[in-house]
Design an enzyme around this catalytic site. Structure first.
Site, PDB file in Angstrom:
ATOM      1  N   ASP A 141       4.994  -1.768  -3.349  1.00 22.57           N
ATOM      2  CA  ASP A 141       4.556  -0.467  -3.852  1.00 22.57           C
ATOM      3  C   ASP A 141       3.732   0.262  -2.797  1.00 22.57           C
ATOM      4  OD1 ASP A 141       4.198   1.392  -6.133  1.00 22.57           O
ATOM      5  OD2 ASP A 141       2.092   0.839  -5.923  1.00 22.57           O
ATOM      6  N   GLU A 181       8.836 -18.479   6.368  1.00 19.39           N
ATOM      7  CA  GLU A 181       8.471 -19.887   6.185  1.00 19.39           C
ATOM      8  C   GLU A 181       9.315 -20.554   5.095  1.00 19.39           C
ATOM      9  OE1 GLU A 181       4.367 -20.071   5.169  1.00 19.39           O
ATOM     10  OE2 GLU A 181       3.680 -19.012   6.969  1.00 19.39           O
TER      11      GLU A 181
END
Length: 538
Positions: free
Chosen positions: A205, A249
């Site tokens: 956002d 990751e």
């Protein structure tokens, strides 16, 4: 997805779930996680690849969840973290990925950090996580700058001890200070919290708004060559490079999509460099009128700029912040629609016209290279609800604008599933609470139940288009080649053997031969009527 190889997010069709208005599982009149879980078979049958879910975090709901009090908790209105984990697991079993919202520009004023900052007082380390400043004038009674809130009124609120804090949205949404290392560390921790629970990415956002000029200069005194003091500053990209490392990751091509309003396609492309975010909404496409010349220009500019960074396009026509496109396409804009400003329609909508154009626009959008977003109810042809009584309006824009801007409630009305009367299956049959916003009395023909199996319906058009998009090797990520066509007609080829033609003119268009029709937005013989589109095998 299509048969195009590569990461899922390069060609995914992602369905936006505005959680309050999608499906109510417990009968309180508000959509929730239980409701989403109950509708997963529908979403699978529709053919979408992922769900973007608007904020489900713990919140006082001053801005319907975009004021987050705890990023690691689900608001009781929507469910629990355990239910969210079940939803992720069940969606994955249906082959659907989950992409929740994250709100990093601001928190709720009820967030623990902000409450501690208020108590700690001026000059305290706790206040440095937000943007507190003394006021101007003899008694500090004037705001620190001339910045306005996006929802109307000043962007500063004064607290009891005399200092002011910045909020680019409502006063209940204080802006975080992204110059502070605690803020960076906290959000990287939040990303990991949800990645470890299986989410496949995040919609960010106000991705363009995190970094502010530390001098907080008045807008009236800011030169254009200095850049905007709080929108789309270059330093924001350092944040997203760090976030990309976090996402990388984890296995499974975790991805981000940015809500980034920028002045130029070049500025948007900067968010999508190989070490930055994966995708961003194409708001230029959303804001373009039903005009062949303008749409082609936006499409060309998008490919030209995103090609420089190797990013896919992401097409979008509607969302929870803008008028539904079936209503936009049924009228002309009162003025040119520009980024970060409200759309102002001219005159009443011609919904028959808007619906024809929305059907054609769906085929255009889903044929373009890259990914696409479908806002809930778009596949039902829902129009904007423009006659909600003033007494029921809940968007903070309504109050903040002094009741001059009705806000975004009209595109957020709960969607209809079945039956002849409200709540149209939105809530369980034994529910006693009415939907949080009233549904129109004439929506029975627009329900999923009414449209399912009707080959002429908007729902079956979307199902057919999404099925072909999965099956046809030309669709999804890739490139296109424009074909010669008269003014007002868009025609392009995608390999192998696919052509999309959209007639935005006022005259019928003779289809090329020989062709085999795969799908059309309306009945055709050997030509496309105005405001029709066709997918062809060639």
């Amino acid at each position: 997805m299509s048969s195009t190889t590569g990461p899922w997010w390069r060609s995914a069709v992602i369905y936006q779930v505005y959680i309050r208005s999608f499906a109510d599982g417990n009968g309180d009149g508000v959509g929730d996680i239980a409701g989403i879980r109950s509708r997963l078979p529908y979403l699978k049958s529709l053919g979408v690849d992922a769900l973007w879910i608007n904020p489900w975090y713990k919140s006082p709901m001053a801005d319907h969840g975009y004021d987050v009090a705890d990023y690691r908790e689900i608001d009781p209105l929507f469910g629990t973290v355990a239910e969210a984990e079940l939803l992720i697991e069940e969606a994955h079993a249906h082959g659907i990925r989950i992409v929740p919202d994250i709100v990093p520009n601001h928190s709720s004023d009820q967030h623990a950090w902000f409450q501690v900052a208020l108590a700690a007082g001026p000059g305290s380390p706790e206040r440095e996580r937000y943007i507190f400043r003394p006021g101007r004038g003899p008694d500090g009674a004037l705001p620190p700058s001339d910045w306005d809130s996006r929802f109307g009124g000043p962007a500063w609120t004064r607290v009891a001890d005399g200092e002011w804090y910045l909020h680019l949205f409502t006063p209940q949404q204080p802006d975080l200070n992204w110059q502070h290392p605690d803020v960076h560390a906290e959000f990287e921790s939040v990303l990991r919290f949800w990645f470890e629970r299986g989410v496949d990415g995040f919609r960010i956002d106000v991705a363009h708004g995190l970094v502010k000029d530390p001098e907080l200069p008045d807008l009236a005194k800011t030169r254009h060559d200095q850049g905007h003091p709080f929108w789309d500053r270059d330093e924001v990209h350092d944040i997203y490079r760090a976030w990309r490392k976090v996402a990388d990751e984890y296995l499974g091509d975790r991805a981000f999509v940015a809500e980034a309003w920028t002045d130029t396609p070049e500025r948007l492309a900067a968010y999508l460099r190989p070490d930055g975010l994966h995708t961003a909404f194409n708001f230029d496409f959303l804001m373009t009128d039903w005009n062949a010349k303008d749409l082609r220009a936006v499409i060309d500019d998008t490919f030209a700029m995103l090609g420089t960074v190797g990013a896919p396009a992401t097409w979008v026509m509607s969302n929870h912040d803008v008028m539904r496109h079936a209503s936009r396409y049924g009228r002309k804009a009162a003025r040119k629609w520009v980024a970060n400003e409200s759309y102002v329609p001219a005159g009443p909508a011609d919904l028959d016209l808007g619906t024809r154009r929305a059907r054609a626009a769906a085929l255009l959008t889903l044929a373009l290279p890259g990914g696409a977003y479908v806002y809930q109810g778009e596949e039902l042809g829902l129009p904007e609800v423009e006659d909600l009584p003033e007494a029921v309006l809940q968007d903070p824009v309504w109050d903040r604008s002094g009741h001059t801007d009705r806000g975004r409630d009209g595109c957020r009305v709960p969607i209809p599933w079945s039956g002849q009367t409200a709540p149209y299956g939105f809530s369980p049959g034994d529910a006693t609470a009415a939907p949080w916003l009233p549904q129109p009395a004439d929506w029975a023909p627009r329900t999923v139940e009414a449209q399912a199996g009707d080959e002429t319906s908007m729902l079956e058009l979307y199902r057919a288009a999404l099925r072909l998009r999965h099956e046809h090797p030309a669709l999804g990520d890739g490139t296109l080649t424009w074909l010669a066509a008269p003014a007002g007609v868009l025609a392009f080829r995608r390999e192998p053997g696919f052509v999309c033609v959209v007639n935005l003119s006022t005259e019928p268009y003779q289809l090329p031969e020989p062709t085999s029709v795969l799908l059309t937005s309306g009945p055709i013989e050997n030509h496309l009527a105005p405001d029709q589109a066709a997918w062809l095998a060639v």
